[in-house]
Design a protein around this motif. Structure first.
Motif, short mmCIF file in Angstrom:
data_model
loop_
_atom_site.label_atom_id
_atom_site.label_comp_id
_atom_site.label_asym_id
_atom_site.label_seq_id
_atom_site.Cartn_x
_atom_site.Cartn_y
_atom_site.Cartn_z
N GLY A 25 0.81 -1.22 0.00
CA GLY A 25 0.00 0.00 0.00
C GLY A 25 0.84 1.27 0.00
O GLY A 25 0.35 2.35 -0.32
N SER A 26 2.11 1.14 0.32
CA SER A 26 3.03 2.29 0.37
C SER A 26 3.75 2.51 -0.95
O SER A 26 4.50 3.48 -1.09
CB SER A 26 4.11 2.04 1.44
N HIS A 27 3.57 1.62 -1.91
CA HIS A 27 4.38 1.63 -3.13
C HIS A 27 4.39 2.98 -3.84
O HIS A 27 5.45 3.54 -4.11
CB HIS A 27 3.91 0.53 -4.09
N HIS A 28 3.23 3.51 -4.14
CA HIS A 28 3.15 4.77 -4.89
C HIS A 28 3.79 5.93 -4.11
O HIS A 28 4.60 6.69 -4.66
CB HIS A 28 1.70 5.09 -5.24
N ALA A 29 3.45 6.06 -2.85
CA ALA A 29 3.98 7.16 -2.04
C ALA A 29 5.49 7.04 -1.86
O ALA A 29 6.21 8.04 -1.90
CB ALA A 29 3.28 7.20 -0.68
N PHE A 30 5.98 5.81 -1.68
CA PHE A 30 7.42 5.62 -1.50
C PHE A 30 8.17 5.99 -2.77
O PHE A 30 9.16 6.72 -2.73
CB PHE A 30 7.72 4.17 -1.10
N ARG A 31 7.68 5.52 -3.89
CA ARG A 31 8.34 5.82 -5.16
C ARG A 31 8.34 7.33 -5.45
O ARG A 31 9.34 7.89 -5.87
CB ARG A 31 7.66 5.05 -6.28
N GLU A 32 7.22 7.95 -5.20
CA GLU A 32 7.11 9.39 -5.41
C GLU A 32 8.05 10.17 -4.49
O GLU A 32 8.56 11.23 -4.85
CB GLU A 32 5.67 9.84 -5.18
N SER A 33 8.33 9.62 -3.31
CA SER A 33 9.16 10.33 -2.33
C SER A 33 10.59 10.55 -2.82
O SER A 33 11.26 11.47 -2.36
CB SER A 33 9.18 9.58 -1.00
N TYR A 34 11.07 9.72 -3.75
CA TYR A 34 12.42 9.94 -4.26
C TYR A 34 12.47 10.30 -5.75
O TYR A 34 13.44 10.86 -6.21
CB TYR A 34 13.33 8.72 -3.99
N GLU A 35 11.42 10.02 -6.49
CA GLU A 35 11.43 10.33 -7.92
C GLU A 35 11.07 11.79 -8.22
O GLU A 35 11.34 12.27 -9.31
CB GLU A 35 10.49 9.41 -8.69
N ARG A 36 10.49 12.47 -7.29
CA ARG A 36 10.01 13.83 -7.56
C ARG A 36 11.10 14.89 -7.55
O ARG A 36 10.87 16.03 -7.92
CB ARG A 36 8.90 14.20 -6.58
N PHE A 37 12.31 14.53 -7.15
CA PHE A 37 13.39 15.50 -7.09
C PHE A 37 14.16 15.53 -8.40
O PHE A 37 14.57 14.50 -8.92
CB PHE A 37 14.33 15.19 -5.91
N TYR A 38 14.37 16.72 -8.92
CA TYR A 38 15.06 16.89 -10.19
C TYR A 38 16.54 16.50 -10.05
O TYR A 38 17.08 15.77 -10.86
CB TYR A 38 14.94 18.35 -10.66
N LYS A 39 17.18 17.00 -9.01
CA LYS A 39 18.59 16.70 -8.77
C LYS A 39 18.69 15.38 -8.00
O LYS A 39 18.02 15.20 -6.99
CB LYS A 39 19.24 17.82 -7.97
#
Length: 101
Positions: A25-39
């Protein structure tokens, strides 16, 4: 389940804090937590201080983070895990892939 991420002021370290259950259930939020940063940060820290549960899908998510961070040369740390989570990580040989504290 709550996942919060915070990047250091110099942009070199990203800390991802898990609160509650760390499961599919955490998959989407976890992935977004590190993919959203440009650098792309140099160091990733997954803080499990407030994680109450971890299953095999969470292990898979950690592997995806490691791949995103650069694979074998990635600097990914798993910190503040309780004894049950540490056992799961050790049985899965994740202590050979991640710096676990």
């Amino acid at each position: 389940m709550l996942i919060a991420s915070e990047v250091s002021l110099d942009g070199k370290k990203l800390t991802i804090a898990i609160k509650g259950r760390f499961d599919f259930g955490s998959h989407h939020a976890f992935r977004e937590s590190y993919e959203r940063f440009y650098k792309v940060p140099e160091v990733y820290v997954v803080d499990l201080k407030e994680a109450t549960y971890m299953d095999s899908s969470a292990l898979g998510m950690l592997l995806l983070l490691r791949d995103h961070a650069g694979g074998d040369k990635a600097q990914v740390q798993v910190i503040n895990s309780n004894s049950d989570v540490r056992k799961i990580l050790a049985i899965s040989n994740f202590d050979k892939l991640f710096h676990i504290r």
